[in-house]
Motif scaffolding. Structure first.
Motif, short mmCIF file in Angstrom:
data_model
loop_
_atom_site.label_atom_id
_atom_site.label_comp_id
_atom_site.label_asym_id
_atom_site.label_seq_id
_atom_site.Cartn_x
_atom_site.Cartn_y
_atom_site.Cartn_z
N ASP A 23 0.84 -1.22 0.00
CA ASP A 23 0.00 0.00 0.00
C ASP A 23 0.87 1.26 0.00
OD1 ASP A 23 -2.49 -1.25 0.01
OD2 ASP A 23 -2.52 -1.44 2.19
N ILE A 24 1.94 1.24 0.77
CA ILE A 24 2.84 2.40 0.84
C ILE A 24 3.54 2.59 -0.50
CG2 ILE A 24 4.97 3.24 1.93
CD1 ILE A 24 3.91 1.96 4.57
N ALA A 25 3.98 1.47 -1.09
CA ALA A 25 4.65 1.53 -2.40
C ALA A 25 3.73 2.14 -3.45
CB ALA A 25 5.09 0.13 -2.82
N ALA A 26 2.44 1.82 -3.35
CA ALA A 26 1.47 2.28 -4.35
C ALA A 26 1.28 3.79 -4.33
CB ALA A 26 0.13 1.57 -4.15
N MET A 27 1.79 4.47 -3.29
CA MET A 27 1.72 5.94 -3.21
C MET A 27 3.02 6.58 -3.70
SD MET A 27 -1.33 5.99 -1.85
CE MET A 27 -1.59 7.76 -1.55
N GLY A 61 7.68 1.18 -6.81
CA GLY A 61 6.74 2.25 -6.48
C GLY A 61 7.44 3.60 -6.38
N ARG A 62 8.59 3.60 -5.73
CA ARG A 62 9.32 4.86 -5.58
C ARG A 62 9.84 5.37 -6.93
NH1 ARG A 62 13.63 4.89 -0.96
NH2 ARG A 62 13.52 7.11 -1.45
N ILE A 63 10.36 4.46 -7.72
CA ILE A 63 10.85 4.88 -9.05
C ILE A 63 9.71 5.46 -9.87
CG2 ILE A 63 11.83 4.06 -11.24
CD1 ILE A 63 13.42 1.98 -9.64
N LEU A 64 8.54 4.80 -9.82
CA LEU A 64 7.40 5.27 -10.61
C LEU A 64 6.95 6.65 -10.11
CD1 LEU A 64 5.56 1.86 -10.99
CD2 LEU A 64 6.51 3.27 -12.85
N GLY A 65 6.97 6.87 -8.80
CA GLY A 65 6.63 8.20 -8.27
C GLY A 65 7.60 9.26 -8.77
N GLU A 66 8.88 8.92 -8.74
CA GLU A 66 9.90 9.88 -9.16
C GLU A 66 9.90 10.09 -10.67
OE1 GLU A 66 13.39 8.17 -7.42
OE2 GLU A 66 12.73 8.66 -5.38
N SER A 67 9.35 9.10 -11.41
CA SER A 67 9.38 9.18 -12.87
C SER A 67 8.14 9.86 -13.45
CB SER A 67 9.48 7.76 -13.47
OG SER A 67 10.59 7.09 -12.94
N MET A 105 -2.08 2.20 -7.93
CA MET A 105 -2.64 1.45 -6.79
C MET A 105 -2.03 0.06 -6.83
SD MET A 105 -6.54 0.51 -7.98
CE MET A 105 -6.86 -0.42 -6.47
N ASP A 106 -2.23 -0.73 -5.77
CA ASP A 106 -1.72 -2.09 -5.88
C ASP A 106 -2.84 -3.03 -6.28
OD1 ASP A 106 -3.04 -2.85 -3.58
OD2 ASP A 106 -1.25 -3.47 -2.50
N LEU A 107 -2.47 -4.24 -6.64
CA LEU A 107 -3.35 -5.15 -7.35
C LEU A 107 -3.94 -6.23 -6.47
CD1 LEU A 107 -2.04 -6.35 -10.81
CD2 LEU A 107 -4.13 -5.14 -10.23
N SER A 108 -4.03 -6.01 -5.16
CA SER A 108 -4.33 -7.14 -4.28
C SER A 108 -5.67 -7.83 -4.55
CB SER A 108 -4.23 -6.70 -2.83
OG SER A 108 -4.98 -5.54 -2.61
N ASP A 109 -6.61 -7.16 -5.18
CA ASP A 109 -7.92 -7.78 -5.42
C ASP A 109 -8.11 -8.26 -6.86
OD1 ASP A 109 -8.48 -7.18 -2.80
OD2 ASP A 109 -9.68 -5.41 -3.28
N GLY A 110 -7.06 -8.27 -7.65
CA GLY A 110 -7.19 -8.67 -9.05
C GLY A 110 -7.26 -7.45 -9.96
N LEU A 111 -6.92 -7.67 -11.21
CA LEU A 111 -6.82 -6.57 -12.17
C LEU A 111 -8.18 -5.91 -12.45
CD1 LEU A 111 -4.74 -5.16 -13.94
CD2 LEU A 111 -4.80 -7.12 -15.51
N ALA A 112 -9.23 -6.71 -12.61
CA ALA A 112 -10.53 -6.13 -12.98
C ALA A 112 -11.07 -5.21 -11.89
CB ALA A 112 -11.54 -7.26 -13.27
#
Lengths: 286, 286
Positions: free
Chosen positions: B66-70, B178-184, B190-197
């Motif tokens: 969850d933290i990574a997803a931010m 997650g951090r790289i994506l934030g900086e980029s 968000m994260d995918l814990s419940d499935g892609l759909a």
């Protein structure tokens, strides 16, 4: 295993430092963040007559009390709820939110799950300047040991003295008092949720000191016989008063209703009127 | 009521803002703190063959995800444990601590309680500069929508493809990614814990946008027939991959293994090869 024996095993894995205070302490620039999490269950932690609103309130209050015990200002609270009945979600959240609002914390987020038994886990983060953090260790022999308010009233309510119900059902964490005590130079502090006796033993363990109490100084609960009142204060749970130590020059602390009940000693014993105080009170057994 | 309907009622009390992201966001000077709490139970959240060590690991991993997803860096984790068996405390804590250590978070404290069913609640706090915070809202029509890794492998393991067990039993949160994506400059995440759909529907709700996916672009799980692989990726739970959006100039992101699977639209529909994608996946029902 009781709670405190289990804690010994936990300390072997995660380190002693993170187990001895009411909150974890995390350096953050020129300040500290403090953080605490508390798990409560319907059957073991909430009296049967407590409403859902009061359960929400209390779940937040216990965490704010931990933050207050570090001398810190509460910032935000997260609430994880294992619901046994979806209809209770609204009053639970309203109680939690009102407690947050009352003490200046933000109800920032949470998680919902379902469970056979209602489970409430509140996690709170506060902040405090480095100079004003108060830990459980730090008491100096000769310091006074003190309590805020009148300990034992929550237990009194539990035993049928209904005039004290509000202390049991809607506990008021000593958030304002905790900050003032931190800024005023209290040398050690913790909250009283497990009763005065057990809390003194915890404070003694963390600070490597002892305490000599005088029964005549422990605040009496109005309308309850003196012996009973003393028993409730020493061994009753559910209070969210603060227990703290400080030099004689600390008193009186402006804005804090507190009573010195004895003094800090160097011999690791906890005595009441010269006799060893039994180490018992509110705790779970495994 | 399913999870998402319940969430609607929660938002009425606590506000919509604190319910739409993987973490709560709290301003702190020139940075943000982000914070998340997750409640997990033995019967509903942990596969039967998961060891106590893996349960400890996973409980922390979901919160770090969850933290990574931010786009944030994890700072510390608190763990509240409702133990059904005191002998499990040491492996639970060792797994939790190793997950913290692996991703640079401190296991700062916790609470122990007892319970009929093992209950794990991990609460984590991270930090991120104001410029690099990524929320669920922010996607712009025309952006690419992407996933890290290969979604569906945890569900594959749950359905007997034991070569993917490690994705189910010891999930690796995408903290570095997650951090790289934030900086980029990822525009939403968000994260995918419940499935892609289901995650796409959540991202659509938060960002008021739609998505047009192409099935041929969704990463295939090696050794699993194509149709089955697609089903697992879209509707399976238990992955801790990241789902994110970004402009075409974001790709390729150095240091992040990610695949564009479609693009962001302005019409609030979620389609796969032009047909509406069913809104189903991993969720609890009340």
């Amino acid at each position: 295993l009781d709670d405190r024996e289990l804690l010994q095993r936990v300390m072997e894995v995660v380190g002693k430092d993170c187990c001895l205070d009411d909150c974890a302490v995390i350096p953050a620039g020129d300040r500290y963040l403090v953080a605490s999490t508390d798990m409560l269950h319907r059957k073991t932690d909430f009296p049967e007559r407590m409403t859902e609103w009061q359960i929400g309130w209390t779940s937040v209050a216990v965490t704010l009390s931990d933050i207050a015990a570090m001398g810190a200002r509460p910032c935000f609270v997260l609430l994880a709820i294992g619901l046994d009945d979806t209809s209770s979600i609204i009053p639970l959240l309203k109680g939690a939110k009102e407690c947050c609002d009352t003490y200046g914390a933000e109800l920032a987020g949470g998680d919902l799950d379902h469970h056979d038994e209602l489970t409430m886990v509140s996690s709170g983060v506060g902040e405090v300047s480095r100079a004003h953090l108060v830990r459980r260790r730090g008491a100096v022999p000769g310091d006074l040991v003190c309590v805020t308010g009148i300990p034992g009233r929550a237990q009194a309510a539990l035993e049928g003295y209904s005039e004290f119900d509000r202390f049991l059902l809607e506990p008021r964490p000593r958030v304002r008092e905790g900050r003032i005590l931190g800024e005023s130079g209290a040398t050690s502090m913790m909250d009283l949720s497990d009763g005065l006796a057990l809390s003194l033993y915890d404070l003694s363990l963390a600070g490597d000191s002892g305490f000599a109490l005088e029964s005549g100084k422990i605040p009496a609960i109005p309308g309850i016989p003196r012996d009973k009142s003393l028993e409730l204060a020493l061994f009753g749970g559910g209070d969210y008063e603060l227990l703290f130590t400080g030099g004689c020059d600390l008193f009186p602390v402006k804005g804090v209703e507190a009573t010195p009940i004895g003094h800090v000693t160097s011999d690791n014993e906890i005595t009441l009127d010269g006799s060893v105080l039994p180490r018992r009170g509110y705790q779970h057994h495994w």
